[in-house]
Design a protein around this motif. Structure first.
Motif, mmCIF file in Angstrom:
data_model
loop_
_atom_site.group_PDB
_atom_site.id
_atom_site.type_symbol
_atom_site.label_atom_id
_atom_site.label_comp_id
_atom_site.label_asym_id
_atom_site.label_seq_id
_atom_site.Cartn_x
_atom_site.Cartn_y
_atom_site.Cartn_z
ATOM 1 N N LEU A 117 0.811 -1.210 0.000
ATOM 2 C CA LEU A 117 0.000 0.000 0.000
ATOM 3 C C LEU A 117 0.847 1.264 0.000
ATOM 4 C CD1 LEU A 117 -2.855 1.238 0.180
ATOM 5 C CD2 LEU A 117 -2.634 1.156 2.661
ATOM 6 N N ARG A 118 1.939 1.266 0.747
ATOM 7 C CA ARG A 118 2.785 2.461 0.856
ATOM 8 C C ARG A 118 4.185 2.050 1.278
ATOM 9 N NH1 ARG A 118 0.069 5.458 5.739
ATOM 10 N NH2 ARG A 118 -1.667 4.109 5.282
ATOM 11 N N ARG A 176 2.771 5.850 -2.554
ATOM 12 C CA ARG A 176 1.892 4.743 -2.926
ATOM 13 C C ARG A 176 2.243 4.181 -4.303
ATOM 14 N NH1 ARG A 176 0.374 7.150 1.910
ATOM 15 N NH2 ARG A 176 -1.653 6.375 2.635
ATOM 16 N N GLY A 196 -2.302 1.134 -4.619
ATOM 17 C CA GLY A 196 -2.346 1.735 -3.294
ATOM 18 C C GLY A 196 -2.993 3.106 -3.313
ATOM 19 N N THR A 202 -6.226 4.247 -1.236
ATOM 20 C CA THR A 202 -6.144 5.404 -0.350
ATOM 21 C C THR A 202 -7.190 6.443 -0.711
ATOM 22 O OG1 THR A 202 -3.786 5.068 0.082
ATOM 23 C CG2 THR A 202 -4.653 7.290 0.417
#
Length: 212
Positions: free
Chosen positions: A135-136, A142, A146, A150
């Motif tokens: 995700l990060r 990102r 991701g 988000t």
């Protein structure tokens, strides 16, 4: 408020499954084909005017109907930018997404093209990363999937919108000759942040022109 635990890998697979359905293929098929120009019948009124007289109407100077000119101009316009709503600052990029859940309260549904525009804003302001694929990273940057997740967790669109945005990304990648998922494209060794933004821009145009 409950939050989703969907991961970028899960989103990637879901978007690919949606893209491969017959219903979705009907949506994306022929999205960029414009309406054929109508054949205008030849009549005495449409015959060339003698040199010594002016046409009775400026429309006689056009080779296509006015309605078609307007429609072609509208299709050529870039997609509208998302409604201005600043992202949280750099601290917001590294905070757990569950702390942003309150931002979803009262937010309207969005079209996939608008959701993609917010994902682009996230990559622009918070950064893009391609390894490891999650995700990060520690700085809050990102990957593409991701950024889609988000954007949802910040209140920009439902999970259904996320899936459809991912399916439009798959459609754009297929048009460019990429046959794998979004994740492998994102983490390819030669990939750059500019490539990621260009992919989002092309996908936003594709989805927007199709009315999505």
């Amino acid at each position: 408020m409950p939050t989703t635990t969907l991961t970028p890998d899960q989103l990637d697979r879901q978007a690919a499954r949606l893209h491969d359905t017959e219903a979705w293929q009907q949506i994306v098929a022929g999205w960029d084909i414009s309406t054929p120009e109508p054949v205008r019948p030849v009549s005495p009124d449409s015959a060339p005017h003698p040199p010594d007289r002016h046409p009775a109407d400026w429309r006689d100077l056009l080779s296509v109907p006015v309605d078609q000119l307007i429609a072609d101009s509208v299709r050529a316009l870039p997609p509208a930018p998302p409604r201005e709503r600043p992202l949280p600052g750099r601290l917001g990029a590294i905070l757990p997404d569950r702390l942003h859940a309150w931002r979803r309260i009262g937010q309207p549904e969005l079209q996939p093209s608008t959701h993609l525009a917010y994902a682009r804003q996230i990559l622009t302001e918070w950064g893009w990363q391609n390894t490891p694929y999650r995700l990060r990273n520690a700085r809050g940057a990102r990957c593409i999937c991701g950024a889609l997740l988000t954007a949802h967790r910040l209140g920009y669109g439902s999970l259904d919108t996320v899936d459809r945005a991912g399916a439009w990304l798959i459609a754009e990648l297929r048009s460019q000759g990429w046959t794998d998922l979004i994740g492998p494209w994102n983490r390819h060794p030669s990939r750059t942040a500019s490539d990621a933004l260009a992919l989002l821009d092309a996908t936003i145009r594709r989805a927007s022109f199709a009315g999505h």
